[in-house]
Design a protein around this motif. Structure first.
Motif, short mmCIF file in Angstrom:
data_model
loop_
_atom_site.label_atom_id
_atom_site.label_comp_id
_atom_site.label_asym_id
_atom_site.label_seq_id
_atom_site.Cartn_x
_atom_site.Cartn_y
_atom_site.Cartn_z
N THR A 60 -1.19 4.72 6.60
CA THR A 60 -1.26 3.29 6.86
C THR A 60 -0.47 2.48 5.84
N GLY A 61 0.21 3.15 4.91
CA GLY A 61 0.92 2.45 3.85
C GLY A 61 2.33 2.03 4.21
N GLU A 62 2.83 1.06 3.47
CA GLU A 62 4.22 0.62 3.62
C GLU A 62 5.18 1.53 2.88
N LEU A 63 4.65 2.24 1.89
CA LEU A 63 5.44 3.16 1.07
C LEU A 63 4.81 4.54 1.14
N ILE A 64 5.64 5.57 1.05
CA ILE A 64 5.16 6.95 1.20
C ILE A 64 5.70 7.80 0.07
N CYS A 65 4.84 8.67 -0.46
CA CYS A 65 5.32 9.69 -1.40
C CYS A 65 4.52 10.97 -1.19
N LYS A 68 0.84 -1.20 0.00
CA LYS A 68 0.00 0.00 0.00
C LYS A 68 0.87 1.25 0.00
N VAL A 69 0.47 2.23 -0.81
CA VAL A 69 1.20 3.49 -0.92
C VAL A 69 0.37 4.60 -0.27
N SER A 70 0.98 5.35 0.63
CA SER A 70 0.36 6.54 1.21
C SER A 70 0.90 7.77 0.50
N VAL A 71 0.00 8.55 -0.09
CA VAL A 71 0.39 9.77 -0.80
C VAL A 71 -0.11 10.96 0.02
N ILE A 72 0.78 11.90 0.29
CA ILE A 72 0.44 13.09 1.07
C ILE A 72 0.44 14.30 0.14
N LEU A 73 -0.73 14.90 -0.02
CA LEU A 73 -0.90 16.07 -0.89
C LEU A 73 -1.12 17.31 -0.04
N THR A 74 -0.24 18.29 -0.17
CA THR A 74 -0.44 19.58 0.50
C THR A 74 -1.13 20.53 -0.48
#
Length: 239
Positions: free
Chosen positions: A89-94, A4-10
């Motif tokens: 909650t993801g294993e990967l972050i971008c 799972k990828v967690s994407v953080i958008l500002t």
């Protein structure tokens, strides 16, 4: 193997671009992701563009308000990213900004690297940079190449071109007491400070493919604050 990828958008007052940014997320060929939209008190025009995408259960909006007098007390985007990193909650972050779009296979190609190379903790890709005028017409463009392993990624890699494993986060927090450094003196380069922290534990591995396009508009962060000093002296008041 599903990762799972967690994407953080500002997000902050980009009604002309936020729709295409969110469209680039829902069109990803890799479906196993969550998007945390960290909005910093945008006006209603931007929120209205975000609302239709909230029907996708993978997308969550976190709205914030801050008094104008307190807006410059921290590098706000770094403050919001730090909050988001406590929610992922993801294993990967971008990371994503409201003037950058991911190409449709961006997540898939990066996840494939982590699947096939478990020893790699950070990946970065090439990026297309497009300058547009006030009418959103392109005036120039170039490609920022990802072509070498980086032991010192600061000031070399863009905010939106990185993916890293979440397992690095507790190591960073233990060493530095926070994730991103949101001191106001880093308003211009908080991403580069975080890259330095990541580099303490891992190298940045290149993916030569162009996987995102960032648009530099007259309202983009660096244009909007072009008259602001690169380094802020403690106690400086900016109008």
């Amino acid at each position: 193997m599903i990762m799972k990828v967690s994407v953080i958008l500002t997000s902050y007052n980009k009604p002309d671009f936020i729709d295409r940014v969110l469209k680039s997320m829902v069109e990803q060929t890799y479906p196993h992701w969550e998007l945390l939209i960290m909005d910093d008190g945008s006006e209603q025009g931007t929120i209205q563009k975000i609302q239709p995408y909230l029907s996708d259960e993978r997308i969550q909006l976190y709205s914030h308000t801050v008094h104008p007098a307190k807006r410059l007390l921290t590098a706000r985007y770094a403050t919001l990213i730090n909050e988001a990193l406590t929610r992922i909650t993801g294993e990967l972050i971008c990371y994503l900004t409201d003037d950058t779009v991911y190409h449709k296979d961006r997540l898939l190609k990066m996840v494939d690297v982590f699947r096939s190379k478990p020893h790699i903790d950070i990946v970065y890709s090439s990026q297309r940079v497009v300058h547009v005028n006030q009418h959103l017409v392109e005036t120039m463009s170039f490609v920022r190449e990802a072509n070498q392993i980086l032991e010192h990624a600061s000031f070399q890699v863009d905010h939106c071109s990185v993916m890293h494993r979440s397992r690095l986060l507790p190591l960073i927090y233990e060493k530095y007491g926070q994730y991103w450094d949101d001191e106001p003196k880093h308003w211009h380069h908080a991403d580069s400070v975080f890259w330095m922290r990541l580099n303490h534990f891992a190298s940045f591995f290149p993916l030569k493919a162009v996987l995102d396009t960032t648009y530099k508009t007259p309202h983009s962060f660096h244009h909007q604050f072009s008259s602001m000093p690169y380094d802020l002296i403690d106690g400086t008041i900016i109008e």
